[in-house]
Write a protein that holds these residues in place. Structure first.
Motif, mmCIF file in Angstrom:
data_model
loop_
_atom_site.group_PDB
_atom_site.id
_atom_site.type_symbol
_atom_site.label_atom_id
_atom_site.label_comp_id
_atom_site.label_asym_id
_atom_site.label_seq_id
_atom_site.Cartn_x
_atom_site.Cartn_y
_atom_site.Cartn_z
ATOM 1 N N VAL A 145 0.849 -1.150 0.135
ATOM 2 C CA VAL A 145 -0.095 -0.230 0.071
ATOM 3 C C VAL A 145 1.004 1.238 0.091
ATOM 4 O O VAL A 145 0.646 2.191 -0.808
ATOM 5 C CB VAL A 145 -0.991 -0.098 1.127
ATOM 6 N N THR A 146 2.041 1.293 0.841
ATOM 7 C CA THR A 146 2.879 2.292 0.687
ATOM 8 C C THR A 146 3.512 2.484 -0.646
ATOM 9 O O THR A 146 3.513 3.542 -1.095
ATOM 10 C CB THR A 146 4.158 1.942 1.753
ATOM 11 N N ALA A 147 3.868 1.414 -1.224
ATOM 12 C CA ALA A 147 4.367 1.277 -2.751
ATOM 13 C C ALA A 147 3.430 2.053 -3.701
ATOM 14 O O ALA A 147 3.804 2.917 -4.621
ATOM 15 C CB ALA A 147 4.865 0.122 -3.325
ATOM 16 N N ALA A 198 19.846 0.393 -7.341
ATOM 17 C CA ALA A 198 20.876 0.102 -6.256
ATOM 18 C C ALA A 198 20.365 -0.430 -5.102
ATOM 19 O O ALA A 198 19.357 -0.230 -4.595
ATOM 20 C CB ALA A 198 21.877 1.379 -6.003
ATOM 21 N N ASP A 199 21.435 -1.516 -4.477
ATOM 22 C CA ASP A 199 20.905 -1.932 -3.084
ATOM 23 C C ASP A 199 22.292 -2.633 -2.491
ATOM 24 O O ASP A 199 23.097 -2.892 -3.246
ATOM 25 C CB ASP A 199 19.610 -2.995 -3.409
ATOM 26 N N ILE A 200 22.504 -2.589 -1.255
ATOM 27 C CA ILE A 200 23.459 -3.248 -0.516
ATOM 28 C C ILE A 200 23.487 -4.695 -0.821
ATOM 29 O O ILE A 200 24.439 -5.316 -0.324
ATOM 30 C CB ILE A 200 23.587 -2.772 0.815
ATOM 31 N N ALA A 203 21.894 -9.777 -4.028
ATOM 32 C CA ALA A 203 20.900 -10.741 -4.686
ATOM 33 C C ALA A 203 19.697 -9.931 -5.108
ATOM 34 O O ALA A 203 19.004 -10.384 -6.182
ATOM 35 C CB ALA A 203 20.556 -11.769 -3.631
ATOM 36 N N ARG A 204 19.510 -8.813 -4.514
ATOM 37 C CA ARG A 204 18.323 -8.287 -4.898
ATOM 38 C C ARG A 204 18.406 -7.414 -6.223
ATOM 39 O O ARG A 204 17.562 -7.341 -6.998
ATOM 40 C CB ARG A 204 17.897 -7.185 -3.802
ATOM 41 N N VAL A 205 19.678 -6.988 -6.500
ATOM 42 C CA VAL A 205 20.031 -6.180 -7.768
ATOM 43 C C VAL A 205 20.173 -7.031 -8.725
ATOM 44 O O VAL A 205 19.446 -6.781 -9.739
ATOM 45 C CB VAL A 205 21.210 -5.299 -7.588
ATOM 46 N N CYS A 233 14.457 4.733 -1.571
ATOM 47 C CA CYS A 233 13.567 3.681 -1.117
ATOM 48 C C CYS A 233 14.144 2.972 -0.146
ATOM 49 O O CYS A 233 13.935 1.610 0.194
ATOM 50 C CB CYS A 233 12.774 2.768 -2.100
ATOM 51 N N ALA A 234 15.379 3.544 0.468
ATOM 52 C CA ALA A 234 16.266 2.778 1.410
ATOM 53 C C ALA A 234 15.974 3.300 2.602
ATOM 54 O O ALA A 234 15.095 3.446 3.327
ATOM 55 C CB ALA A 234 17.592 2.646 0.880
ATOM 56 N N LEU A 235 17.412 3.735 3.208
ATOM 57 C CA LEU A 235 17.344 4.513 4.682
ATOM 58 C C LEU A 235 17.205 5.959 4.497
ATOM 59 O O LEU A 235 17.293 6.523 3.152
ATOM 60 C CB LEU A 235 18.185 4.040 5.433
ATOM 61 N N ALA A 256 11.353 6.334 1.179
ATOM 62 C CA ALA A 256 12.231 6.699 2.448
ATOM 63 C C ALA A 256 11.592 7.525 3.343
ATOM 64 O O ALA A 256 11.373 8.286 2.971
ATOM 65 C CB ALA A 256 13.682 6.449 1.895
ATOM 66 N N ASN A 257 11.774 7.211 4.693
ATOM 67 C CA ASN A 257 11.461 8.072 5.706
ATOM 68 C C ASN A 257 12.813 8.853 5.953
ATOM 69 O O ASN A 257 13.902 8.401 5.711
ATOM 70 C CB ASN A 257 11.269 7.581 6.938
ATOM 71 N N ASN A 258 12.630 10.182 6.399
ATOM 72 C CA ASN A 258 13.749 11.211 6.437
ATOM 73 C C ASN A 258 14.844 11.179 5.549
ATOM 74 O O ASN A 258 15.984 11.112 5.583
ATOM 75 C CB ASN A 258 14.474 10.702 7.951
HETATM 76 P P1 NAI Z 1 13.027 -3.007 3.738
HETATM 77 O O1 NAI Z 1 14.007 -3.317 4.697
HETATM 78 O O2 NAI Z 1 12.352 -4.191 3.064
HETATM 79 O O3 NAI Z 1 14.071 -2.450 2.142
HETATM 80 C C1 NAI Z 1 15.181 -1.653 2.428
HETATM 81 C C2 NAI Z 1 16.094 -1.918 1.581
HETATM 82 O O4 NAI Z 1 16.886 -1.101 1.267
HETATM 83 C C3 NAI Z 1 16.763 -3.408 1.655
HETATM 84 O O5 NAI Z 1 16.792 -4.016 0.317
HETATM 85 C C4 NAI Z 1 18.258 -3.058 1.885
HETATM 86 O O6 NAI Z 1 18.942 -4.030 1.495
HETATM 87 C C5 NAI Z 1 18.362 -1.670 1.262
HETATM 88 N N1 NAI Z 1 19.500 -0.840 1.539
HETATM 89 C C6 NAI Z 1 19.961 -0.289 2.783
HETATM 90 N N2 NAI Z 1 20.767 0.504 2.741
HETATM 91 C C7 NAI Z 1 21.102 0.932 1.480
HETATM 92 C C8 NAI Z 1 21.620 1.829 0.760
HETATM 93 N N3 NAI Z 1 22.839 2.375 1.463
HETATM 94 N N4 NAI Z 1 21.985 1.797 -0.506
HETATM 95 C C9 NAI Z 1 21.054 0.951 -1.171
HETATM 96 N N5 NAI Z 1 20.120 0.075 -0.572
HETATM 97 C C10 NAI Z 1 20.047 0.114 0.637
HETATM 98 O O7 NAI Z 1 12.167 -1.631 3.961
HETATM 99 P P2 NAI Z 1 10.977 -1.052 3.342
HETATM 100 O O8 NAI Z 1 9.880 -1.564 4.207
HETATM 101 O O9 NAI Z 1 10.881 -1.285 1.866
HETATM 102 O O10 NAI Z 1 10.891 0.478 3.560
HETATM 103 C C11 NAI Z 1 12.042 1.337 2.618
HETATM 104 C C12 NAI Z 1 11.850 2.701 3.291
HETATM 105 O O11 NAI Z 1 10.395 3.044 3.329
HETATM 106 C C13 NAI Z 1 12.191 2.808 4.591
HETATM 107 O O12 NAI Z 1 13.132 4.162 4.830
HETATM 108 C C14 NAI Z 1 11.045 2.826 5.494
HETATM 109 O O13 NAI Z 1 11.132 3.487 6.804
HETATM 110 C C15 NAI Z 1 10.238 3.718 4.437
HETATM 111 N N6 NAI Z 1 8.701 3.226 4.809
HETATM 112 C C16 NAI Z 1 8.256 2.133 4.691
HETATM 113 C C17 NAI Z 1 6.804 1.810 4.817
HETATM 114 C C18 NAI Z 1 6.224 0.444 4.450
HETATM 115 O O14 NAI Z 1 5.170 0.330 4.610
HETATM 116 N N7 NAI Z 1 7.159 -0.813 4.561
HETATM 117 C C19 NAI Z 1 6.095 2.756 4.957
HETATM 118 C C20 NAI Z 1 6.633 4.280 5.051
HETATM 119 C C21 NAI Z 1 7.877 4.525 4.778
#
Ligand code: NAI
Length: 347
Positions: A145-147, A198-200, A203-205, A233-235, A256-258
């Protein structure tokens, strides 16, 4: 005094520590003027306790604004467990965290965030009631839903900046291929965007290269990718005084938040002619979904979708106001949120 200022008027900050079971957790409750605090739990191996605390404080403040902008009857809260989710997140640690949540007595509702999965949320929910986004008794993982909300927000940003919301043929850089980033890529790809990712996590990339024909770049260089739009969409903290000068995309719109290292970075983006979709506005879909689960009338998926479909409208209003007043978009968003909080306080 600097330390207290950094607490930024948080109503409560709780520390949970259990050395035996490996828990160091911070629950930050920023503001409850609009309702009880709601926000996910992040599990991340911050280098220091201070870094974890700063993350929790910034995230919970963001939740206050997110809820106010999305008109949800909740306040802002967020938790950070300082641990590596791959190696240190054990059932014993989650048990200890569930006890901490129970001791908070309903003041804080939590759920998934980076490092805390749907299974973990289910585990916590079996032990304490204030966990949403669960499979049993909940609406499931909020990430899709976020996506969806982010995808609609990307289109709104394109419409404002380029006059058309079509993604077909555009180059879109997505940083982070987790729950939200991956789902966003699926939607962008299905509408014909060219993806740069890009992702750290290697496997995902590799998977993205195969599934979407995505171009893969280093995590350090994705900000500077030759793209029409950059979707973080990371940190957090990806847009800073160091990175903004290298940004080629004219639009930043991601989940991504913040995303901004500092509030002032939005003014920097504006000076460079970059349209910035405030993070807590565009990524509100997950909050809308979990908050609906807690509504007295019960969860209604159709109502959630109607609410998420308002995200582009809200963004458009912010973009137009920012342009008319020549102010950064996040100043406008924050002013709207603060006004709603002040009204609730006065009432
Ligand atoms: P997730 O943990 O599923 O995915 C985060 C991804 O970012 C992982 O694949 C990780 O390997 C990658 N990553 C971490 N550091 C990285 C870097 N330096 N460069 C590239 N990739 C990196 O988290 P999710 O749920 O997808 O959330 C992503 C962002 O969206 C976060 O900031 C989260 O706070 C925010 N968010 C998520 C929501 C949700 O419903 N899941 C809601 C609102 C915000």
């Amino acid at each position: 005094a600097a330390r207290l200022a950094a607490f930024d008027n948080h109503e409560q900050i709780w520390l949970g520590q259990d050395d035996e079971r490996g828990l160091t957790a911070i629950v930050a409750i920023h503001n409850t003027a609009l309702g009880p605090a709601l926000g996910g739990t992040r599990v991340w191996p911050h280098a220091t306790f201070d870094a974890a605390l700063t993350d929790a404080l910034r995230l919970s403040r963001g939740m206050t604004f997110k809820s106010a902008i999305a008109r949800m009857p909740f306040g802002g809260g967020k938790a950070v467990i300082k641990a590596d989710s791959k190696t240190e997140k054990t059932p014993a640690m989650l048990e200890a965290y569930a006890e901490m949540l129970a001791a908070l007595n309903g003041q804080y509702y939590t759920g998934e965030d980076v490092g805390l999965t749907l299974d973990d949320a289910n585990f916590l929910r079996e032990r304490t009631p204030n966990v949403s986004g669960t499979t049993v008794g909940g609406s499931g993982n909020p990430s899709p839903v976020t996506a969806l909300g982010t995808f609609l927000g990307v289109k709104a940003a394109l419409k404002h900046a380029r006059g058309s919301d079509a993604v077909s043929g555009l180059r879109i850089a997505v940083q982070g291929l987790g729950s939200v980033g991956w789902s966003l890529c699926e939607q962008l790809h299905s509408e014909g965007a060219s993806l740069i990712v890009a992702d750290i996590d290697a496997a995902r990339v590799a998977k993205a290269r195969e599934a979407f024909g995505a171009e893969v770049v280093e995590t350090e260089t994705i900000v500077a990718a030759e793209a029409d739009l950059f979707a973080p969409c990371a940190l957090g903290g990806v847009l800073s005084a160091d990175t903004i000068p290298h940004l080629k995309a004219r639009i930043v719109a991601g989940a991504a938040n913040n995303q901004l290292a500092r509030h002032e970075d939005a003014a920097h983006l504006m000076r460079r002619g970059v349209l910035y979709a405030p993070d807590y506005v565009i990524n509100a879909g997950g909050l809308i979904n979990v908050a609906a689960e807690l509504a007295p009338e019960g969860y209604d998926r159709a109502e959630v979708m109607r609410h998420v479909a308002l995200i582009p409208e809200t963004l458009m209003d912010i973009f137009q106001r920012a342009e008319a007043e020549q102010r950064p978009t996040n100043d406008i968003a924050q002013a709207i949120a603060e006004e709603r909080i002040a009204q609730a306080r006065a009432a």
